[in-house]
Design a protein around this motif. Sequence first.
Motif: not given
Length: 651
Positions: A94-106
């Motif tokens: 995911c791009p740096a600084g994405l406006p999400a508080d948590a991110a997961v790639v599946i």
Amino acid sequence: MDLGIGIDTGGTFTDAVIIDMTSGRILAKTKAPTTRQDLRQGIGNALRGLDGALFSRVKLVSLSTTLATNSIVEGKGARVGLITAVPNPGSFSCPAGLPADAAVVITGAHDHRGRETAVLDIMAAQEAIDRMAQQVDAFALSGYFSIYNARHELQLKELVAQRCSLPVVCGHELSASVGMVERAVTAVLNARLLPVIRDLLAAVRQMLEENDIHAPLMVVRGDGSLISAGVAEDRPVETVLSGPAASIAGACRLSGLKDAIVVDMGGTTTDIAVVTGGGTPVDRDGAVVGGWKTRVRAVDMWTLGLGGDSRVEVQGNGLMRIGPRRAIPLCMAATASPAFLPMFRELAGLQGKKTPGALDFFTLVKRPEYALSRLERALFDALDGQVLHRARITETIGPLIDLDRLVALGFLAEVAFTPTDLLHVRGDLDLWDQEASTLGADFLAQRAGMDRDAWLERLMAEITATLCLQMTAKALHEHEPLASRWSSGHLDFLGQLLRLPASAGVGLGVRLDRPVIGVGAPVKAFLPEAAASVGARWIIPEHAEVANAFGAITGRVVERAEVCIRPDKPDGFLLMTSGEPCRFATLAEAVAAGEAHARQEARKRTEERGGGQVEISLTKEEWVSPLAEGWGDQLLLEIKLTATACGLPAY
């Protein structure tokens, strides 16, 4: 006579109008300060400024707002967990600084034909949901090529519903455009804005109820069209740039012009758009908000940090700086806080002796909800209803409090000289305390080494020059190939050319062929001279100061549905929608089915969003590739069918 109420909540003022829905005539209008600490107060004050005897005949209420845009820029809203499904998680981040508080790639993917190329990793999805559900307030989902087959996003949505009660946003529900990262950002921002817009709509509904107004509530989207309040609650990201879109639409309808440059000058910013054919210009690539590229259809305009409340500074070298920071005008602060003016008189009299040479004042906007330290509590108590200079705050509270950060978070506001103060000194405006504005002008003029009148003339000339530059640059930017080559360097160079003094020996003349429509409260003071400088005819229509609220209530419900048709292997054609692709033996069959699907979907969306009396138009775009000699004329690559449905707000 059926009546409608338009409301616009801007950064400085909340405007409201009552119109005759048949003729479009404005029957009543008002402006009230926006109360950011409690939006209900500003909305309620605006409604009370209208003719309450007309409320019983109101059949529709429509709202435009800058709240969504401001919340994204300020990083406010819900905590969001993002789940993205891609072909190979090991090669995607995911791009740096994405406006999400948590991110997961599946793992999980479809291709551009809607066929599954990687099975969705259900176990990884379940683990991610269970872990993030304890950390976030909402989920955002984005799948690989979900615009051609949304099955994976829908599976993830069902999993979230099974394992927790948090709201879920899918990328394919918000955009049919290619670009998974942009769709992911759009979904995250939409999830982040859910509580923000719901709180705003709850405040509006409460104020309507208290004023005995019982009518459907619509909201302006970023492209100027309308959606029902219920849809806006679920898709708040679509209200990004809602306020400017309403202003541009209102400017054209008030003036009757279909081809013009619209300059909307508000308290915080000035928005400039080039209108052709009377329609709101839309950026098809998607709006950029808070530095993030989205897939939100929104008005195509330039925004500059110049408005009635822009902070005016004189730097140590005597150079003048206007904006982009917003401040409470000195005249307004002196009216709201009686103790400010005597203190300011004392400060102005000591200039250059015992005080810093800057107008660096602060006041309280609202208190944080989090627990306060001892110093923070002392600061907020000292600024509650008072205006204090930074030096005084440092003396009494200490140097450890970051005042600028508290301003950025919206808890404090700066108080400074602004263009609104300029208008008070000149006698063009008489809303608040003129003496405070005059003291501020004298203070900054002395700092610049000039007398007051000369400094005010210089300030006026700089505002005019900025408007000339931005109107010219936006007009140039509309033409290819200039748009693709435009850069900040070009803007700087153009600005230097337009500001050449008479002694330079070179003169640059600019003429704008389109008329300029000015709207917004400060525009009457600044636009005429700026438009004349670029040879443009200018129009400030009647009711220009409430063009945004007027544009909000005169909008239409517009929805689009797109489908794609592509050749299949070894023969036949695929009809691509957000569902499973459908195969047809002939192109004619695929086109006929695609047209029917697009029309039906566009009509359905328009009616779901509050539109009636729907009219539908269809456009067809083809992409072909030339073949080698002897193999025919061309090869069909893709056909895109777009159905556009337009309806009147149903009430």
